[in-house]
Design a protein around this motif. Sequence first.
Motif, PDB file in Angstrom:
ATOM      1  N   ILE A  56      52.151   1.750  54.384  1.00 10.38           N
ATOM      2  CA  ILE A  56      53.111   0.667  54.574  1.00 10.38           C
ATOM      3  C   ILE A  56      53.796   0.403  53.247  1.00 10.38           C
ATOM      4  CG2 ILE A  56      53.363  -1.790  55.112  1.00 10.38           C
ATOM      5  CD1 ILE A  56      50.981  -1.445  57.038  1.00 10.38           C
ATOM      6  N   SER A  57      55.100   0.324  53.266  1.00 11.50           N
ATOM      7  CA  SER A  57      55.891   0.078  52.073  1.00 11.50           C
ATOM      8  C   SER A  57      56.450  -1.340  52.114  1.00 11.50           C
ATOM      9  CB  SER A  57      57.036   1.101  52.003  1.00 11.50           C
ATOM     10  OG  SER A  57      57.836   0.867  50.863  1.00 11.50           O
ATOM     11  N   ILE A  58      56.164  -2.121  51.070  1.00 14.65           N
ATOM     12  CA  ILE A  58      56.688  -3.486  50.977  1.00 14.65           C
ATOM     13  C   ILE A  58      57.503  -3.618  49.692  1.00 14.65           C
ATOM     14  CG2 ILE A  58      54.795  -4.498  52.304  1.00 14.65           C
ATOM     15  CD1 ILE A  58      53.620  -5.532  49.643  1.00 14.65           C
ATOM     16  N   VAL A  59      58.434  -4.555  49.682  1.00 13.44           N
ATOM     17  CA  VAL A  59      59.187  -4.850  48.468  1.00 13.44           C
ATOM     18  C   VAL A  59      58.313  -5.749  47.604  1.00 13.44           C
ATOM     19  CG1 VAL A  59      61.264  -5.921  47.520  1.00 13.44           C
ATOM     20  CG2 VAL A  59      61.396  -4.606  49.636  1.00 13.44           C
ATOM     21  N   SER A  60      58.128  -5.356  46.355  1.00 11.32           N
ATOM     22  CA  SER A  60      57.270  -6.142  45.472  1.00 11.32           C
ATOM     23  C   SER A  60      57.980  -7.430  45.057  1.00 11.32           C
ATOM     24  CB  SER A  60      56.870  -5.323  44.249  1.00 11.32           C
ATOM     25  OG  SER A  60      58.004  -4.894  43.539  1.00 11.32           O
ATOM     26  N   ASP A  61      57.169  -8.426  44.757  1.00 13.10           N
ATOM     27  CA  ASP A  61      57.662  -9.692  44.245  1.00 13.10           C
ATOM     28  C   ASP A  61      56.780 -10.065  43.047  1.00 13.10           C
ATOM     29  OD1 ASP A  61      55.277 -10.737  45.282  1.00 13.10           O
ATOM     30  OD2 ASP A  61      56.233 -11.669  46.990  1.00 13.10           O
ATOM     31  N   PRO A  62      57.122 -11.114  42.310  1.00 15.43           N
ATOM     32  CA  PRO A  62      56.314 -11.464  41.142  1.00 15.43           C
ATOM     33  C   PRO A  62      54.838 -11.714  41.462  1.00 15.43           C
ATOM     34  CG  PRO A  62      58.400 -12.613  41.034  1.00 15.43           C
ATOM     35  CD  PRO A  62      58.344 -11.939  42.382  1.00 15.43           C
ATOM     36  N   TYR A  63      54.551 -12.314  42.631  1.00 17.18           N
ATOM     37  CA  TYR A  63      53.153 -12.589  42.973  1.00 17.18           C
ATOM     38  C   TYR A  63      52.371 -11.291  43.147  1.00 17.18           C
ATOM     39  CZ  TYR A  63      48.955 -14.423  45.092  1.00 17.18           C
ATOM     40  OH  TYR A  63      47.641 -14.717  45.346  1.00 17.18           O
ATOM     41  N   VAL A  64      52.888 -10.378  43.953  1.00 15.06           N
ATOM     42  CA  VAL A  64      52.153  -9.144  44.225  1.00 15.06           C
ATOM     43  C   VAL A  64      52.023  -8.289  42.964  1.00 15.06           C
ATOM     44  CG1 VAL A  64      54.016  -7.616  45.007  1.00 15.06           C
ATOM     45  CG2 VAL A  64      51.771  -7.397  46.011  1.00 15.06           C
ATOM     46  N   LEU A  65      53.025  -8.289  42.114  1.00 12.88           N
ATOM     47  CA  LEU A  65      52.932  -7.517  40.879  1.00 12.88           C
ATOM     48  C   LEU A  65      51.884  -8.091  39.932  1.00 12.88           C
ATOM     49  CD1 LEU A  65      56.671  -6.686  40.153  1.00 12.88           C
ATOM     50  CD2 LEU A  65      54.879  -5.143  40.985  1.00 12.88           C
ATOM     51  N   GLY A  66      51.720  -9.406  39.943  1.00 12.60           N
ATOM     52  CA  GLY A  66      50.711 -10.046  39.104  1.00 12.60           C
ATOM     53  C   GLY A  66      49.310  -9.996  39.685  1.00 12.60           C
ATOM     54  N   VAL A  83      42.735  -1.530  52.095  1.00  7.97           N
ATOM     55  CA  VAL A  83      43.721  -0.787  51.302  1.00  7.97           C
ATOM     56  C   VAL A  83      42.962   0.214  50.447  1.00  7.97           C
ATOM     57  CG1 VAL A  83      45.454  -0.961  49.473  1.00  7.97           C
ATOM     58  CG2 VAL A  83      45.413  -2.664  51.295  1.00  7.97           C
ATOM     59  N   SER A  84      43.301   1.493  50.587  1.00  8.67           N
ATOM     60  CA  SER A  84      42.594   2.529  49.835  1.00  8.67           C
ATOM     61  C   SER A  84      43.333   2.956  48.575  1.00  8.67           C
ATOM     62  CB  SER A  84      42.327   3.739  50.731  1.00  8.67           C
ATOM     63  OG  SER A  84      43.535   4.235  51.250  1.00  8.67           O
ATOM     64  N   SER A  85      44.654   2.802  48.547  1.00  7.47           N
ATOM     65  CA  SER A  85      45.405   3.110  47.328  1.00  7.47           C
ATOM     66  C   SER A  85      46.752   2.407  47.349  1.00  7.47           C
ATOM     67  CB  SER A  85      45.596   4.624  47.161  1.00  7.47           C
ATOM     68  OG  SER A  85      46.448   5.128  48.147  1.00  7.47           O
ATOM     69  N   ILE A  86      47.290   2.215  46.154  1.00  6.65           N
ATOM     70  CA  ILE A  86      48.587   1.552  45.981  1.00  6.65           C
ATOM     71  C   ILE A  86      49.437   2.425  45.072  1.00  6.65           C
ATOM     72  CG2 ILE A  86      49.786  -0.492  45.116  1.00  6.65           C
ATOM     73  CD1 ILE A  86      47.115  -2.008  45.509  1.00  6.65           C
ATOM     74  N   GLU A  87      50.663   2.701  45.512  1.00 10.78           N
ATOM     75  CA  GLU A  87      51.592   3.484  44.709  1.00 10.78           C
ATOM     76  C   GLU A  87      52.837   2.639  44.443  1.00 10.78           C
ATOM     77  OE1 GLU A  87      54.197   7.607  45.063  1.00 10.78           O
ATOM     78  OE2 GLU A  87      53.383   6.678  46.860  1.00 10.78           O
ATOM     79  N   GLN A  88      53.209   2.509  43.169  1.00  6.75           N
ATOM     80  CA  GLN A  88      54.439   1.806  42.830  1.00  6.75           C
ATOM     81  C   GLN A  88      55.576   2.810  42.865  1.00  6.75           C
ATOM     82  OE1 GLN A  88      52.783  -0.581  39.278  1.00  6.75           O
ATOM     83  NE2 GLN A  88      54.549  -1.717  40.027  1.00  6.75           N
ATOM     84  N   ASP A  89      56.625   2.468  43.604  1.00 13.27           N
ATOM     85  CA  ASP A  89      57.787   3.335  43.770  1.00 13.27           C
ATOM     86  C   ASP A  89      59.028   2.487  43.538  1.00 13.27           C
ATOM     87  OD1 ASP A  89      59.500   5.392  44.390  1.00 13.27           O
ATOM     88  OD2 ASP A  89      59.141   5.320  46.551  1.00 13.27           O
ATOM     89  N   GLY A  90      59.403   2.338  42.296  1.00 13.04           N
ATOM     90  CA  GLY A  90      60.514   1.454  41.948  1.00 13.04           C
ATOM     91  C   GLY A  90      60.148   0.014  42.249  1.00 13.04           C
ATOM     92  N   VAL A  91      60.956  -0.653  43.072  1.00 17.19           N
ATOM     93  CA  VAL A  91      60.678  -2.046  43.422  1.00 17.19           C
ATOM     94  C   VAL A  91      59.765  -2.159  44.641  1.00 17.19           C
ATOM     95  CG1 VAL A  91      62.824  -2.901  42.439  1.00 17.19           C
ATOM     96  CG2 VAL A  91      62.736  -2.273  44.865  1.00 17.19           C
ATOM     97  N   ARG A  92      59.352  -1.026  45.191  1.00 19.05           N
ATOM     98  CA  ARG A  92      58.503  -1.037  46.379  1.00 19.05           C
ATOM     99  C   ARG A  92      57.068  -0.677  46.023  1.00 19.05           C
ATOM    100  NH1 ARG A  92      61.728  -1.693  50.742  1.00 19.05           N
ATOM    101  NH2 ARG A  92      60.052  -1.277  52.208  1.00 19.05           N
ATOM    102  N   LEU A  93      56.148  -1.173  46.850  1.00 19.02           N
ATOM    103  CA  LEU A  93      54.742  -0.788  46.761  1.00 19.02           C
ATOM    104  C   LEU A  93      54.379  -0.086  48.052  1.00 19.02           C
ATOM    105  CD1 LEU A  93      52.985  -3.973  45.343  1.00 19.02           C
ATOM    106  CD2 LEU A  93      53.570  -1.894  44.130  1.00 19.02           C
ATOM    107  N   ASN A  94      53.784   1.098  47.937  1.00 21.79           N
ATOM    108  CA  ASN A  94      53.311   1.830  49.098  1.00 21.79           C
ATOM    109  C   ASN A  94      51.802   1.640  49.189  1.00 21.79           C
ATOM    110  OD1 ASN A  94      55.907   2.821  49.606  1.00 21.79           O
ATOM    111  ND2 ASN A  94      55.599   4.492  48.170  1.00 21.79           N
ATOM    112  N   LEU A  95      51.368   1.007  50.274  1.00 21.83           N
ATOM    113  CA  LEU A  95      49.960   0.694  50.480  1.00 21.83           C
ATOM    114  C   LEU A  95      49.382   1.647  51.508  1.00 21.83           C
ATOM    115  CD1 LEU A  95      50.373  -3.177  50.822  1.00 21.83           C
ATOM    116  CD2 LEU A  95      49.919  -1.884  48.740  1.00 21.83           C
ATOM    117  N   ASP A  96      48.396   2.438  51.108  1.00 20.11           N
ATOM    118  CA  ASP A  96      47.683   3.313  52.035  1.00 20.11           C
ATOM    119  C   ASP A  96      46.501   2.539  52.585  1.00 20.11           C
ATOM    120  OD1 ASP A  96      49.337   5.534  51.719  1.00 20.11           O
ATOM    121  OD2 ASP A  96      48.226   6.220  49.968  1.00 20.11           O
ATOM    122  N   ILE A  97      46.348   2.539  53.903  1.00 25.56           N
ATOM    123  CA  ILE A  97      45.253   1.797  54.516  1.00 25.56           C
ATOM    124  C   ILE A  97      44.383   2.742  55.333  1.00 25.56           C
ATOM    125  CG2 ILE A  97      46.409  -0.428  54.488  1.00 25.56           C
ATOM    126  CD1 ILE A  97      47.219  -0.075  57.334  1.00 25.56           C
ATOM    127  N   GLY A  98      43.081   2.375  55.408  1.00 25.51           N
ATOM    128  CA  GLY A  98      42.119   3.263  56.067  1.00 25.51           C
ATOM    129  C   GLY A  98      41.280   2.528  57.087  1.00 25.51           C
TER     130      GLY A  98
END
Length: 105
Positions: A56-66, A83-98
């Motif tokens: 799942i890809s979400i747009v990051s905000d100050p709260y999630v980045l902190g 959540v098994s892993s998190i990938e930062q992709d520019g302003v988005r966060l890609n969350l892998d879930i299991g």
Amino acid sequence: MRWYGNVLFVETEEQGVDRWIPVKTLRPYAGEVLRCIRKWDSSQTTNGDVNINNRISIVSDPYVLGHLAYIKAVEWNGSLWRVSSIEQDGVRLNLDIGGLYNEES
């Protein structure tokens, strides 16, 4: 496919001398499902355990980045999934879930 749901953050907070308790925060987010895969564990149980391998890809905000280190689970179809892993992709966060999230995970 669009996704709307909660992301679970779990931090520990000191409650007296040498006493720490988990503090859970659910925050709503919107995003996109980049991958949607379901797998059944061929275990010795009757139905086997279901695992998902969604991204799942979400747009990051100050709260999630902190609070990246405190992301524990994502809501998917009414359940919390670990959540098994998190990938930062520019302003988005890609969350892998299991697997399903539980208090011990």
